[in-house]
Design a protein around this motif. Structure first.
Motif, PDB file in Angstrom:
ATOM      1  N   VAL B  23       3.531  78.627  81.181  1.00 26.78           N
ATOM      2  CA  VAL B  23       4.695  77.585  81.406  1.00 26.78           C
ATOM      3  C   VAL B  23       4.800  77.278  82.919  1.00 26.78           C
ATOM      4  N   ILE B  87      12.637  70.737  79.584  1.00 24.43           N
ATOM      5  CA  ILE B  87      12.209  71.826  79.558  1.00 24.43           C
ATOM      6  C   ILE B  87      11.449  72.182  78.425  1.00 24.43           C
ATOM      7  N   GLU B  88      11.800  71.578  77.298  1.00 24.06           N
ATOM      8  CA  GLU B  88      11.182  71.942  76.134  1.00 24.06           C
ATOM      9  C   GLU B  88       9.798  71.186  76.025  1.00 24.06           C
ATOM     10  N   CYS B  91       7.461  73.309  77.735  1.00 19.93           N
ATOM     11  CA  CYS B  91       7.178  74.641  77.006  1.00 19.93           C
ATOM     12  C   CYS B  91       6.236  74.313  75.998  1.00 19.93           C
ATOM     13  N   THR B  92       6.327  72.947  75.348  1.00 18.51           N
ATOM     14  CA  THR B  92       5.697  72.934  74.145  1.00 18.51           C
ATOM     15  C   THR B  92       4.449  71.977  73.915  1.00 18.51           C
TER      16      THR B  92
END
Lengths: 468, 412
Positions: B23, B87-88, B91-92
């Motif tokens: 990340v 942020i997601e 992270c994804t």
């Protein structure tokens, strides 16, 4: 944010751990508590950026009421306790039940006014009950009043148990807030427990959910055959166990990583051989809460049979309605009350063969989960009607669902049993303990890797009890 | 035993640490890339990173000229939502090897667990989805009424319904039920509603790519049907001969290498029809990119840009080959003579409506296509600015389940 998401697994959790165990500051308890509090609030605000302020306000009210309860005059103190409990009950009613009440009132009166539509803050049932337990524990003298607002806030908002329990009683963690000792042993057990819970959720519960959701969606639309209905019912029965117990395992594991020791919330509930025993093994924190703060204060068993019945009915109806704002939850609680009263006062299957007792218990549990899962009482009855063959026995879709879910149903049934520990005992007897530990280690690594793979490649999969 | 447990704990923590490092590398690589620094590692980690900096936009007050005025609470919620999605995203979407992970998870799901069912999306009942969608459309229709702007709702059938007619393959009954409930509510409501599901002639003509998306000849057919209806019920004067298929040619067949690649990747022959004789256009995409030229030049990307989704094969040839050029807001001006001087239509639509709008534009002075789901501004503010003569809501029925006030920003 859910524990099985990439944001939690690969950003939030590692960051909290690194900052928590940062060498220069790790001896500073205030730093660690503040860090946990800040990250817990971030955790909650992630899903509820507005309602985090509601939770903070509730914490402030609870803190002030707690201080007031220690006043000399017991009558005044009781008044404050009552006010505090009333505040939390009102908050719960407004956010959880008001929309339902307005909808039902509109329907009963037959008017078409605009419905009250209030969003349900995540985990409100859990943290409200925790705050009420704090007020009760201080009143009963089971715990000292917390004079540090941040410590109380930490107790309520601690992220491992904030969203879906277990409902941690204040007396359980009172000492640990300021005096816990983190250890490598606890951390190791905690991480292991967390991974087991993650595996239960990501590798089992989410698969069961596909079958259960599909069948219940199909049942909502039209009649389904018996085989499909049973598949869906069993899938949901297993799904809710693995989902919820998986979450509890993760919560307990995370707590251990930070030095907190939460009580167990599940003890192989599907091994119970009576409904009374089932509820000693399922969601233990909730049943303990209602026993200690509702049943016993009402008189418990130490009163006439009439009052005992009343107390039991009250607890069960409250247990039902705690789970959600729908008549089905009330019916579910009511039916469990009937079964439990029947076991206690009419006939207990203690003399039956063990396999028959298990079968009866699982049957009752399975049928009542149908009521719990259904969106309306009508749906629940038509589903139960389908289960007894009221429509067809099976069709092509049933066989397709059976093919698609056979493996996961067998696997999850085996995992419900204490097969893991039995297998371990057998292997330790036959091989060296070291070999077994290595094998366990590899299994856990595999589970974490697979759960990570699913997290990265899959979508959002919230916990069922998220909505309570 | 203690050392084994320590090793186990160390391994488990290492996996989490590895993910954390990934990340951080993704975020770091993205910053490097936007500042012009690029190497293999940066490219690897930042390939799909596309954070949503909506929170920055809100903080700076740069929400675009069609933004609805927001209260302090709404601004805070926008900032929080933007931060969360940023942020997601990191992270994804950007893990290296996510394709391998997808295959691994498919192996576990299908080969080990034998699970072939697809997940039911969302937690609401069909009736709740249908009611919520209908409520949104009704509110929108009422508002247009108050502005004296005619409204037409057009619904395109989705793949699964078509398959159920065409091939009797299993379909998700729950989805069909939601769409049927919504259609029933619309039909009973009095809101002008064109449901292509009812048009059996149209249904039989439909063929699909593997995402269930229409082929362009179906879009042409739908455009013809719609033009006829607009002539009949709304006083338009479309030249219906413009939609005769003999006036079109398949642009893909001019590029045999692309045709072959599509056949290899998707298993079918893909066509895209463009008119042989085309008007001249100016098209403004997202009020920033202006393209001019004929049909192919304004509605299709340059051939070199086709198939630019890095090997994704999930959304079918229509989406994954990315032939069609469009923005969230595309304003199409026909510079050649049309039968509709001064007329302007606004279409609120998705990818099913894009080619339909392009075909209709051949006989319209101006037609704009807006995708509300991705539009940052307020739809009603835009309508007040654009002043259309007619608003057409043209969506595939599979989107009914996602109609809500957040999707379309149709909040009060």
């Amino acid at each position: 944010m859910v524990f099985s998401s990439t944001v939690f697994l690969f950003l939030f959790f590692p960051l909290v751990l690194i900052l928590y165990y940062l060498p220069p500051l790790r001896q500073n308890r205030a730093y660690r508590n503040t860090l946990l509090l800040v990250f817990s609030l971030i955790f909650y605000a992630w899903g509820e950026p507005l309602f985090v302020f509601l939770m903070l306000f509730s914490i402030l009210v609870t803190f002030m009421i707690g201080l007031m309860e220690t006043c000399e005059n017991r009558k005044t103190a009781k008044l404050f306790l009552t006010a505090g409990i009333l505040y939390h009950v009102v908050i719960l009613v407004v956010f959880k039940y008001l929309s339902f009440f307005s909808q039902e009132l509109n329907r009963m009166i037959g008017i078409n006014s605009s419905r009250i539509d209030i969003a349900l803050p995540i985990g409100i049932s859990f943290f409200t009950f925790q705050m009420m337990s704090y007020l009760f524990d201080v009143w009963y003298g089971k715990a000292k009043v917390q004079r540090n607002l941040l410590n109380l806030a930490l107790y309520v908002s601690l992220f491992p148990q904030l969203i879906a329990g277990p409902i941690v009683r204040y007396e359980t963690v009172e000492m640990e807030i300021m005096n816990r000792k983190e250890s490598w042993e606890d951390f190791s057990v905690g991480i292991r427990r967390f991974v087991i819970g993650l595996g239960k959720k990501a590798l089992i519960a989410d698969f069961l959910a596909v079958t259960a959701d599909n069948v219940y969606a199909l049942a909502h639309v039209g009649p389904i055959p018996a085989l499909t209905a049973w598949l869906g019912a069993i899938a949901y029965m297993l799904q809710i166990y693995f989902d919820f117990s998986g979450y509890s395992d993760m919560a307990i594991g995370l707590g251990l990583c930070f030095g907190f020791h939460f009580k167990e919330n599940f003890r192989a509930p599907y091994l119970a051989d009576s409904i009374v025993e089932f509820w000693r093994r399922w969601h233990i924190s909730l049943t303990d809460w209602f026993r200690d703060y509702v049943y016993i204060p009402l008189g418990g068993n130490r009163c006439g049979i009439g009052k005992q019945l009343r107390n039991t009915v009250v607890v069960w109806l409250l247990t039902g309605i705690w789970h959600g704002a729908n008549w089905t939850f009330l019916l579910w609680g009511g039916l469990y009350c009937c079964v439990q009263l029947a076991e206690r006062y009419v006939y207990h299957p203690a003399h039956w063969p063990k396999y028959l007792r298990h079968f009866y218990t699982l049957l009752v549990i399975c049928l009542l989960w149908v009521v719990f899962r259904s969106v309306s009482i009508r749906d629940a009855f038509s589903y139960l009607h389908a289960m007894v063959g009221g429509n067809a026995l099976y069709d092509e879709t049933s066989l397709s669902y059976l093919r698609s879910s056979a493996v996961i149903l067998v696997l999850s049934t085996v995992c419900c049993l204490p097969a893991g520990s039995r297998l371990k005992q057998i292997m330790v007897a036959r091989h060296s303990g070291a070999f077994v530990e290595i094998l366990t280690g590899f299994s856990l690594v595999f589970i974490l890797l697979m759960a990570s793979v699913f997290s990265i490649s899959g979508g959002y999969s919230p916990f069922i009890y998220f909505n309570f | 035993m203690k050392s084994i447990k320590k090793a186990e704990t160390f391994c488990l923590c290492s996996i989490l640490a590895g993910g954390f490092l990934c990340v951080l590398l993704i975020i770091g690589s993205w910053f490097c890339r936007i500042h012009g620094f690029s190497n293999v590692l940066v490219d690897l980690f930042s390939r799909n990173a596309s954070p949503d900096f909506g929170w920055v936009t809100v903080l700076r007050g740069e929400e675009g000229k069609y933004a609805r005025p927001k209260s302090a609470v709404e601004k805070y919620e926008s900032v929080a939502a933007g931060l969360k999605s940023t942020i997601e995203n990191f992270c994804t979407t950007s893990f290296p090897g996510s394709g391998v992970m997808k295959r691994l998870s498919d192996v576990y799901r299908q080969d080990v667990m034998r699970s072939t069912l697809s997940a039911v999306v969302g937690g609401k009942t069909n009736q709740e989805y249908a009611e919520e969608a209908f409520k949104e459309v009704s509110r929108f229709s009422e508002w247009l009424d108050s502005e004296n702007i005619p409204f037409l709702y057009v619904q395109f059938p989705f793949e699964t319904r078509i398959r159920s007619y065409v091939s009797n393959a299993p379909y998700p009954a729950a989805d069909l039920d939601t769409w049927d409930r919504f259609s029933s509510m619309m039909s009973a409501s009095g809101i002008p509603f064109l449901n292509f599901n009812d048009q059996t002639v149209l249904l039989r003509d439909i063929s699909l790519d593997d995402s269930g998306h229409w082929m362009s000849d179906d879009a042409l057919h739908a455009a013809a049907f719609l033009a006829e209806m607009l002539n009949r019920d709304y006083g338009y004067h479309f030249d219906l001969s413009l939609f005769d298929i003999s006036r079109y040619t398949d642009v893909i067949s001019s590029h045999p290498e692309i045709r072959e690649r599509i056949e290899k990747d998707f298993g079918y022959t893909y066509e895209f029809l463009v008119p042989v004789s085309s008007p001249q256009y100016i098209v403004e995409h997202d009020e920033s990119e202006v393209v001019s030229g004929d049909f192919s030049e304004v509605f299709l990307k340059p051939v070199s840009a086709w198939d630019s989704r890095n090997g994704s094969r999930q959304a079918g040839a229509y989406h994954d080959t990315l032939i069609f050029r469009n923005g969230v807001l595309s304003d199409i001006h026909n510079l050649s003579g049309t039968n509709h001087k001064g007329n302007r239509i606004l279409v609120l639509g998705d990818s099913y409506s894009w080619p339909v709008v392009a075909y209709l534009s051949q006989d319209l002075d101006e037609i704009a296509l807006l995708h509300p789901r991705y539009f940052n501004g307020d739809v009603r503010t835009y309508i007040s600015h654009f002043q259309p003569d007619l608003v057409v809501w043209m969506y595939v029925e599979a989107q009914v389940s996602v109609f809500n006030s957040e999707t379309f920003g149709l909040v009060n």
